[in-house]
Write an enzyme that holds these catalytic residues in place. Sequence first.
Site, PDB file in Angstrom:
ATOM      1  N   GLY A  78       0.831  -1.193   0.000  1.00 21.58           N
ATOM      2  CA  GLY A  78       0.000   0.000   0.000  1.00 21.58           C
ATOM      3  C   GLY A  78       0.865   1.243   0.000  1.00 21.58           C
ATOM      4  O   GLY A  78       2.077   1.168   0.235  1.00 21.58           O
ATOM      5  N   ASN A  79       0.256   2.387  -0.288  1.00 19.92           N
ATOM      6  CA  ASN A  79       0.986   3.656  -0.268  1.00 19.92           C
ATOM      7  C   ASN A  79       0.021   4.820  -0.204  1.00 19.92           C
ATOM      8  O   ASN A  79      -1.170   4.681  -0.495  1.00 19.92           O
ATOM      9  CB  ASN A  79       1.947   3.772  -1.461  1.00 19.92           C
ATOM     10  CG  ASN A  79       1.430   3.072  -2.692  1.00 19.92           C
ATOM     11  OD1 ASN A  79       0.502   3.531  -3.322  1.00 19.92           O
ATOM     12  ND2 ASN A  79       1.995   1.904  -2.997  1.00 19.92           N
TER      13      ASN A  79
ATOM     14  N   SER B  20       9.327   3.362  -0.375  1.00 20.76           N
ATOM     15  CA  SER B  20       9.162   1.969  -0.795  1.00 20.76           C
ATOM     16  C   SER B  20       9.634   1.009   0.297  1.00 20.76           C
ATOM     17  O   SER B  20      10.732   1.166   0.833  1.00 20.76           O
ATOM     18  CB  SER B  20       9.978   1.741  -2.068  1.00 20.76           C
ATOM     19  OG  SER B  20       9.871   0.410  -2.479  1.00 20.76           O
TER      20      SER B  20
ATOM     21  N   SER C 290       7.756   5.170  -3.133  1.00 18.90           N
ATOM     22  CA  SER C 290       6.880   4.041  -3.447  1.00 18.90           C
ATOM     23  C   SER C 290       7.042   3.625  -4.910  1.00 18.90           C
ATOM     24  O   SER C 290       7.161   4.471  -5.802  1.00 18.90           O
ATOM     25  CB  SER C 290       5.433   4.448  -3.190  1.00 18.90           C
ATOM     26  OG  SER C 290       4.563   3.548  -3.830  1.00 18.90           O
TER      27      SER C 290
ATOM     28  N   GLU D 172       4.814   2.657  -6.713  1.00 18.08           N
ATOM     29  CA  GLU D 172       3.632   3.103  -7.464  1.00 18.08           C
ATOM     30  C   GLU D 172       3.620   4.615  -7.639  1.00 18.08           C
ATOM     31  O   GLU D 172       2.570   5.225  -7.835  1.00 18.08           O
ATOM     32  CB  GLU D 172       2.342   2.641  -6.772  1.00 18.08           C
ATOM     33  CG  GLU D 172       2.191   1.151  -6.607  1.00 18.08           C
ATOM     34  CD  GLU D 172       2.091   0.368  -7.918  1.00 18.08           C
ATOM     35  OE1 GLU D 172       2.188   0.969  -8.999  1.00 18.08           O
ATOM     36  OE2 GLU D 172       1.936  -0.864  -7.845  1.00 18.08           O
TER      37      GLU D 172
ATOM     38  N   HIS E 194      -4.620  -2.707   0.053  1.00 14.81           N
ATOM     39  CA  HIS E 194      -4.815  -4.083  -0.407  1.00 14.81           C
ATOM     40  C   HIS E 194      -5.849  -4.758   0.497  1.00 14.81           C
ATOM     41  O   HIS E 194      -5.620  -5.856   0.995  1.00 14.81           O
ATOM     42  CB  HIS E 194      -3.495  -4.858  -0.336  1.00 14.81           C
ATOM     43  CG  HIS E 194      -2.461  -4.413  -1.315  1.00 14.81           C
ATOM     44  ND1 HIS E 194      -1.272  -5.090  -1.498  1.00 14.81           N
ATOM     45  CD2 HIS E 194      -2.425  -3.371  -2.172  1.00 14.81           C
ATOM     46  CE1 HIS E 194      -0.557  -4.470  -2.429  1.00 14.81           C
ATOM     47  NE2 HIS E 194      -1.227  -3.418  -2.847  1.00 14.81           N
TER      48      HIS E 194
END
Length: 226
Positions: A28-29, A45, A74, A76, A97
Site C-alpha cells: 500500500g501507499n 518503498s 513508493s 507506485e 490491499h
Amino acid sequence: MKYLKERKTVVAMARRIYEEKMVPGTWGNVSLKIKDQPLLLITPSGMEYETMTIEDIVLLGLDGEGVEGERIPSTEKRLHAGIYQQRADVGAIVHVHSNYASAFAVAGRSIPVILEETAQVIGHAIQVTPYVPCGTDELALQVVQTLGQGNAVLLANHGLVGVGGDLDQALTVCQVAEKTALVCILANSLGQVNELCQADINLLKKKFADYGQTPKTTDAGKTGKG
Ligand SMILES: [Zn+2]
C-alpha cells in the site's frame, strides 16, 4: 525540511491504513498533493509503517521524479503522479490491499452501488483495470484511464485506489469501498443484490453534498434535512 505539516499527515495516514488492517506488511501507499505546487509527498518503498517518520517521506514532482528525500519513493509513484496530472480536483490518494475489495479485483468484477454511503461517498460503480503488473508505467496508465473522473478504482489481482480532496476523504472512499464489497458478498450469499438506480444515486449525492453542520450550498438550509 519543507512541508512539515503535510509530511505529518502522510505518516499518520500511512500508520492508519496499517492499523486498520487495510494493508499487510509494507504494501500500500499514500500520497498528498502540495497545494498550488506541482509537487507531491509520497510514502517510501518497502519501509515498516510503525517506524516510518516524516524524514522518510519523499517529495516528488508531478512527473514522478524525485525532488527531495533520502528514501526510494513508493514503486507506485507513477500511478500517484499520473492521477494528479489528470485530476486537478484530487488532493490526496490512498492505495490499499484490503480483503473484500481485493476479492472483487481478483474476480474482475466491479463493486456496484448498493449502499447509500456508496452512492454518497463514491457515487459510481468501482471499475476494475485490466491486469497489469504492479509498479509499471502501464499500470499507472490503466489506473488513470479506468478511474476517469471517479473516486475509486480496482487494480486487477492487486487492490484498491481511493482519491479525495484530502487524505481523510481518500481514506473514507477506501473504507466505504471495502464495506460495500463485503456487504455485496454477504447479500449475494443471501441470494439477491439490489443495486441503487441512477436517479437515487444522484439524489443521495446531492443530499450528501449538503449534509453536516456547515451547508456547502446556498439553498442547503431549505432542504429541511437534519
Ligand atoms: Zn499495491
